[in-house]
Design a protein around this motif. Structure first.
Motif, PDB file in Angstrom:
ATOM      1  N   PHE A   1       0.824  -1.197   0.000  1.00  0.00           N
ATOM      2  CA  PHE A   1       0.000   0.000   0.000  1.00  0.00           C
ATOM      3  C   PHE A   1       0.866   1.258   0.000  1.00  0.00           C
ATOM      4  O   PHE A   1       2.012   1.244   0.451  1.00  0.00           O
ATOM      5  CB  PHE A   1      -0.924   0.013   1.220  1.00  0.00           C
ATOM      6  N   THR A   2       0.290   2.354  -0.496  1.00  0.00           N
ATOM      7  CA  THR A   2       0.958   3.648  -0.499  1.00  0.00           C
ATOM      8  C   THR A   2       0.130   4.634   0.336  1.00  0.00           C
ATOM      9  O   THR A   2      -0.824   4.253   1.005  1.00  0.00           O
ATOM     10  CB  THR A   2       1.113   4.176  -1.935  1.00  0.00           C
ATOM     11  N   GLU A   3       0.485   5.923   0.247  1.00  0.00           N
ATOM     12  CA  GLU A   3      -0.251   6.939   0.997  1.00  0.00           C
ATOM     13  C   GLU A   3      -1.496   7.422   0.274  1.00  0.00           C
ATOM     14  O   GLU A   3      -2.276   8.196   0.844  1.00  0.00           O
ATOM     15  CB  GLU A   3       0.664   8.134   1.296  1.00  0.00           C
ATOM     16  N   ASP A   4      -1.700   7.022  -0.975  1.00  0.00           N
ATOM     17  CA  ASP A   4      -2.854   7.468  -1.759  1.00  0.00           C
ATOM     18  C   ASP A   4      -4.013   6.490  -1.568  1.00  0.00           C
ATOM     19  O   ASP A   4      -3.910   5.308  -1.908  1.00  0.00           O
ATOM     20  CB  ASP A   4      -2.457   7.556  -3.235  1.00  0.00           C
TER      21      ASP A   4
ATOM     22  N   VAL B   1      -7.195   4.697   5.450  1.00  0.00           N
ATOM     23  CA  VAL B   1      -7.132   6.117   5.795  1.00  0.00           C
ATOM     24  C   VAL B   1      -6.217   6.810   4.791  1.00  0.00           C
ATOM     25  O   VAL B   1      -5.094   6.366   4.553  1.00  0.00           O
ATOM     26  CB  VAL B   1      -6.601   6.312   7.231  1.00  0.00           C
ATOM     27  N   ASP B   2      -6.700   7.877   4.198  1.00  0.00           N
ATOM     28  CA  ASP B   2      -5.913   8.615   3.217  1.00  0.00           C
ATOM     29  C   ASP B   2      -4.664   9.192   3.883  1.00  0.00           C
ATOM     30  O   ASP B   2      -4.726   9.769   4.965  1.00  0.00           O
ATOM     31  CB  ASP B   2      -6.752   9.752   2.626  1.00  0.00           C
ATOM     32  N   GLY B   3      -3.513   9.014   3.220  1.00  0.00           N
ATOM     33  CA  GLY B   3      -2.257   9.516   3.762  1.00  0.00           C
ATOM     34  C   GLY B   3      -1.487   8.506   4.582  1.00  0.00           C
ATOM     35  O   GLY B   3      -0.397   8.799   5.068  1.00  0.00           O
ATOM     36  N   SER B   4      -2.043   7.296   4.767  1.00  0.00           N
ATOM     37  CA  SER B   4      -1.375   6.263   5.556  1.00  0.00           C
ATOM     38  C   SER B   4      -1.222   4.994   4.725  1.00  0.00           C
ATOM     39  O   SER B   4      -2.185   4.536   4.110  1.00  0.00           O
ATOM     40  CB  SER B   4      -2.182   5.955   6.823  1.00  0.00           C
ATOM     41  N   PRO B   5      -0.017   4.396   4.689  1.00  0.00           N
ATOM     42  CA  PRO B   5       0.173   3.141   3.940  1.00  0.00           C
ATOM     43  C   PRO B   5      -0.283   1.912   4.710  1.00  0.00           C
ATOM     44  O   PRO B   5      -0.168   0.803   4.209  1.00  0.00           O
ATOM     45  CB  PRO B   5       1.685   3.110   3.708  1.00  0.00           C
ATOM     46  N   HIS B   6      -0.770   2.093   5.917  1.00  0.00           N
ATOM     47  CA  HIS B   6      -1.261   0.980   6.726  1.00  0.00           C
ATOM     48  C   HIS B   6      -2.784   0.946   6.664  1.00  0.00           C
ATOM     49  O   HIS B   6      -3.442   1.982   6.813  1.00  0.00           O
ATOM     50  CB  HIS B   6      -0.823   1.124   8.184  1.00  0.00           C
ATOM     51  N   VAL B   7      -3.360  -0.230   6.445  1.00  0.00           N
ATOM     52  CA  VAL B   7      -4.807  -0.398   6.499  1.00  0.00           C
ATOM     53  C   VAL B   7      -5.146  -1.250   7.711  1.00  0.00           C
ATOM     54  O   VAL B   7      -4.320  -2.028   8.197  1.00  0.00           O
ATOM     55  CB  VAL B   7      -5.365  -1.023   5.205  1.00  0.00           C
ATOM     56  N   LEU B   8      -6.364  -1.089   8.204  1.00  0.00           N
ATOM     57  CA  LEU B   8      -6.809  -1.776   9.415  1.00  0.00           C
ATOM     58  C   LEU B   8      -7.825  -2.850   9.058  1.00  0.00           C
ATOM     59  O   LEU B   8      -8.723  -2.606   8.241  1.00  0.00           O
ATOM     60  CB  LEU B   8      -7.425  -0.786  10.392  1.00  0.00           C
ATOM     61  N   VAL B   9      -7.701  -4.017   9.676  1.00  0.00           N
ATOM     62  CA  VAL B   9      -8.608  -5.138   9.441  1.00  0.00           C
ATOM     63  C   VAL B   9      -9.368  -5.427  10.734  1.00  0.00           C
ATOM     64  O   VAL B   9      -8.774  -5.461  11.815  1.00  0.00           O
ATOM     65  CB  VAL B   9      -7.843  -6.396   8.992  1.00  0.00           C
ATOM     66  N   SER B  10     -10.675  -5.628  10.615  1.00  0.00           N
ATOM     67  CA  SER B  10     -11.485  -5.970  11.786  1.00  0.00           C
ATOM     68  C   SER B  10     -12.684  -6.810  11.333  1.00  0.00           C
ATOM     69  O   SER B  10     -13.084  -6.734  10.169  1.00  0.00           O
ATOM     70  CB  SER B  10     -11.974  -4.691  12.479  1.00  0.00           C
ATOM     71  N   PRO B  11     -13.308  -7.618  12.233  1.00  0.00           N
ATOM     72  CA  PRO B  11     -12.776  -7.975  13.553  1.00  0.00           C
ATOM     73  C   PRO B  11     -11.616  -8.950  13.405  1.00  0.00           C
ATOM     74  O   PRO B  11     -11.511  -9.639  12.389  1.00  0.00           O
ATOM     75  CB  PRO B  11     -13.981  -8.618  14.237  1.00  0.00           C
ATOM     76  N   ILE B  12     -10.793  -9.037  14.417  1.00  0.00           N
ATOM     77  CA  ILE B  12      -9.590  -9.854  14.315  1.00  0.00           C
ATOM     78  C   ILE B  12      -9.442 -10.674  15.586  1.00  0.00           C
ATOM     79  O   ILE B  12      -9.995 -10.322  16.635  1.00  0.00           O
ATOM     80  CB  ILE B  12      -8.346  -8.953  14.080  1.00  0.00           C
ATOM     81  N   THR B  13      -8.701 -11.765  15.518  1.00  0.00           N
ATOM     82  CA  THR B  13      -8.446 -12.599  16.689  1.00  0.00           C
ATOM     83  C   THR B  13      -6.959 -12.623  17.005  1.00  0.00           C
ATOM     84  O   THR B  13      -6.129 -12.214  16.187  1.00  0.00           O
ATOM     85  CB  THR B  13      -8.936 -14.035  16.465  1.00  0.00           C
ATOM     86  N   PHE B  14      -6.631 -13.136  18.175  1.00  0.00           N
ATOM     87  CA  PHE B  14      -5.236 -13.221  18.604  1.00  0.00           C
ATOM     88  C   PHE B  14      -4.408 -14.031  17.615  1.00  0.00           C
ATOM     89  O   PHE B  14      -3.272 -13.665  17.280  1.00  0.00           O
ATOM     90  CB  PHE B  14      -5.185 -13.849  20.000  1.00  0.00           C
ATOM     91  N   PHE B  15      -4.963 -15.129  17.108  1.00  0.00           N
ATOM     92  CA  PHE B  15      -4.188 -16.030  16.258  1.00  0.00           C
ATOM     93  C   PHE B  15      -3.913 -15.437  14.877  1.00  0.00           C
ATOM     94  O   PHE B  15      -2.980 -15.874  14.192  1.00  0.00           O
ATOM     95  CB  PHE B  15      -4.916 -17.367  16.137  1.00  0.00           C
ATOM     96  N   SER B  16      -4.685 -14.451  14.465  1.00  0.00           N
ATOM     97  CA  SER B  16      -4.453 -13.818  13.165  1.00  0.00           C
ATOM     98  C   SER B  16      -3.119 -13.084  13.124  1.00  0.00           C
ATOM     99  O   SER B  16      -2.524 -12.929  12.056  1.00  0.00           O
ATOM    100  CB  SER B  16      -5.587 -12.837  12.856  1.00  0.00           C
ATOM    101  N   PHE B  17      -2.650 -12.611  14.274  1.00  0.00           N
ATOM    102  CA  PHE B  17      -1.388 -11.883  14.323  1.00  0.00           C
ATOM    103  C   PHE B  17      -0.187 -12.799  14.125  1.00  0.00           C
ATOM    104  O   PHE B  17       0.927 -12.312  13.936  1.00  0.00           O
ATOM    105  CB  PHE B  17      -1.264 -11.136  15.652  1.00  0.00           C
ATOM    106  N   TYR B  18      -0.401 -14.099  14.197  1.00  0.00           N
ATOM    107  CA  TYR B  18       0.694 -15.046  13.995  1.00  0.00           C
ATOM    108  C   TYR B  18       0.519 -15.840  12.697  1.00  0.00           C
ATOM    109  O   TYR B  18       1.140 -16.879  12.520  1.00  0.00           O
ATOM    110  CB  TYR B  18       0.808 -15.973  15.204  1.00  0.00           C
ATOM    111  N   GLN B  19      -0.312 -15.322  11.816  1.00  0.00           N
ATOM    112  CA  GLN B  19      -0.451 -15.893  10.482  1.00  0.00           C
ATOM    113  C   GLN B  19       0.292 -15.011   9.477  1.00  0.00           C
ATOM    114  O   GLN B  19       0.371 -13.792   9.646  1.00  0.00           O
ATOM    115  CB  GLN B  19      -1.930 -15.996  10.095  1.00  0.00           C
ATOM    116  N   SER B  20       0.828 -15.639   8.470  1.00  0.00           N
ATOM    117  CA  SER B  20       1.595 -14.924   7.445  1.00  0.00           C
ATOM    118  C   SER B  20       1.127 -15.357   6.062  1.00  0.00           C
ATOM    119  O   SER B  20       0.700 -16.507   5.881  1.00  0.00           O
ATOM    120  CB  SER B  20       3.093 -15.225   7.606  1.00  0.00           C
ATOM    121  N   PRO B  21       1.191 -14.465   5.065  1.00  0.00           N
ATOM    122  CA  PRO B  21       0.859 -14.885   3.692  1.00  0.00           C
ATOM    123  C   PRO B  21       1.690 -16.058   3.202  1.00  0.00           C
ATOM    124  O   PRO B  21       1.239 -16.827   2.352  1.00  0.00           O
ATOM    125  CB  PRO B  21       1.145 -13.620   2.871  1.00  0.00           C
ATOM    126  N   ASP B  22       2.901 -16.213   3.759  1.00  0.00           N
ATOM    127  CA  ASP B  22       3.739 -17.341   3.369  1.00  0.00           C
ATOM    128  C   ASP B  22       3.094 -18.679   3.722  1.00  0.00           C
ATOM    129  O   ASP B  22       3.361 -19.692   3.075  1.00  0.00           O
ATOM    130  CB  ASP B  22       5.110 -17.245   4.041  1.00  0.00           C
TER     131      ASP B  22
END
Length: 468
Positions: free
Chosen positions: A137-140, A244-265
């Motif tokens: 993602f970019t800032e746009d 959010v415009d101007g931020s390269p980070h997007v937010l995902v919800s709802p989420i669980t604890f185990f999602s933070f230890y999953q990777s696209p790999d």
């Protein structure tokens, strides 16, 4: 001039109203144009627009027009709209549009001509993977939505836009697939976003703090990612994505604890390999929060649990150490955080030097000086490595901070203190929610079908059966 002002049919009054809204800014440009003997004025913010597009798509067609025509049919811009209020006009100018006023009309023609963002799409620095896509993602905000739509070519992908911040007017988009999303958490998310009332909003992190269920916990209740493939996969699981415009980070919800230890790999590897590494990551969380505390408890209270050879080696090392094990661990954990912060803030070549100096020189020096034992250096190094295994940095940082109260409990009560601290942590995680969804799902409450893609990665199957 108040922004509630309605446009009149007098050209100069409308122009004066816009000028008063922007005070004395020098990048507000006004150009006079005549369209079929009607006086018009084109107004725009010079720093936000692409002047070549204005000249080619708007000014030249208007000046070349000789026959009777409607203004909208003359311009060549792909998009345009009409407004009759000053507030909408000013906001459009701030988003990179130009406004065309005509004498005798109480509305304005708005055309988006924003200058293109120069930063190219590139791989995220904080979420490297071995196999898979390498764009980020970019800032746009429009470019980010494009990256998601390119992966999710589904007509039921919905986008809900809103603007937050009375001073910044930051555009926020909520994306979801209507036929897959759970509308309960989605309604909660939309309600909380629309209820945000702040003067400024500049990043996704600020919005996350304003809308999450519990802002006092160390555990994030929204997953922040720079990877379009990860955001798209969560959309296909029925979750919502906030951009959010101007931020390269997007937010995902709802989420669980185990999602933070999953990777696209995990999904780009064979299911056995993906499951193995996912379990390793979850185990690393336990190592990160418990290892220093276990060492303190063993050395201070429960040395009988160690084999005699190992116990002798540890006792020899700590015999002349002036600091108790607790203060050893606290000191080394703080040094680790200092080195990490220094490495993040400094340029890459210097950061690598800091890592070498901190890891080797300082570590060797404090051991030789007799302040810290060799065993404690090993324990803190393993703790740091385990915390860095988390694909999402927020969770790794939270794990290192959670380790501090568990070390205090181990210092006071040994293994009993660790059990009490972990029990308290488990109760906290069980009570935690992400937009109405249990944080520890599908483990608490237990849901056997959900376990197959939380703790382990299941083998993907074909939906179609073979034709005989």
């Amino acid at each position: 001039m108040k922004l509630t002002y309605k446009l009149s049919n007098i050209l100069d009054e409308n122009i004066e109203a816009v000028k008063n809204s922007f005070r004395e800014t020098e990048d507000l440009k006004i150009r006079e144009i005549s369209f079929l003997n009607v006086d018009c004025k084109l107004i725009y913010l010079d720093t936000l627009v692409d002047k070549k597009i204005i000249e080619k798509n708007i000014i030249e067609p208007i000046l070349d027009c000789k026959d009777e025509a409607v203004l909208e049919s003359v311009i060549k811009n792909a998009e345009y709209s009409r407004r009759i209020d000053l507030e909408g006009t000013v906001n459009s100018l701030l988003e990179g549009s130009c406004a065309l006023f005509a004498e005798g009309e109480n509305s304005v023609l708005l055309m988006p001509v924003a200058a293109a963002d120069e930063r190219a799409i590139q791989e995220p620095e904080n979420e490297h993977i071995i196999k898979g896509a390498h764009d980020g993602f970019t800032e746009d905000i429009n470019k980010n939505i494009f990256l998601v739509r390119r992966r999710v070519k589904n007509p039921t992908l919905c986008i809900k836009n809103t603007t937050l911040g009375s001073l910044t007017n930051t555009k926020v988009s909520i994306l979801y697939i209507d036929e897959l999303v759970d509308h309960g958490p989605l309604d909660v998310l939309i309600e909380r976003v629309e209820a945000v009332d702040v003067q400024e909003l500049q990043s996704a992190g600020e919005l996350e703090e304003l809308i999450e269920d519990n802002s006092y916990t160390l555990f994030p209740q929204m997953l922040s990612t720079e990877r379009p493939d990860r955001a798209a996969s969560y959309l296909l699981e029925g979750k919502s994505v906030v951009i959010v415009d101007g931020s390269p980070h997007v937010l995902v919800s709802p989420i669980t604890f185990f999602s933070f230890y999953q990777s696209p790999d995990d999904y780009n590897s064979r299911w056995l390999i993906g499951s193995f590494f996912r379990l390793i990551r979850i185990f690393s969380f336990l190592v990160a929060i418990c290892l220093p505390a276990i060492y303190i408890a063993v050395v201070s209270f429960h040395s009988e649990v160690l084999p005699l050879g190992i116990l002798y080696a540890i006792r020899v090392q700590i015999e002349y150490i002036p600091l108790p094990p607790f203060f050893e661990a606290i000191a080394m954990q703080l040094v680790l955080e200092l080195l990490k912060e220094a490495a993040i803030r400094l340029p890459s070549p210097i950061a690598q030097t800091i890592g070498i100096v901190g890891g080797l020189v300082i570590g060797s020096a404090v051991v030789e000086a007799g302040f810290i034992s060799n065993t404690m250096i090993v324990v803190i190094a393993l703790t740091a490595i385990a915390s860095f295994v988390a694909p999402v940095n927020q969770m790794g940082t939270g794990a290192r901070i959670v380790a501090f109260p568990i070390m205090i409990a181990a210092t006071l009560f040994g293994f009993l203190g660790i059990v009490l601290a972990l029990g308290t942590l488990l109760i906290h995680l069980c009570r935690l929610e992400s937009f109405g969804k249990p944080y520890l799902a599908p483990v608490a409450p237990l849901h056997f079908k959900g376990l197959k893609d939380s703790l382990i990665k299941t083998k993907k199957k074909n939906n179609t059966s073979k034709q005989t």
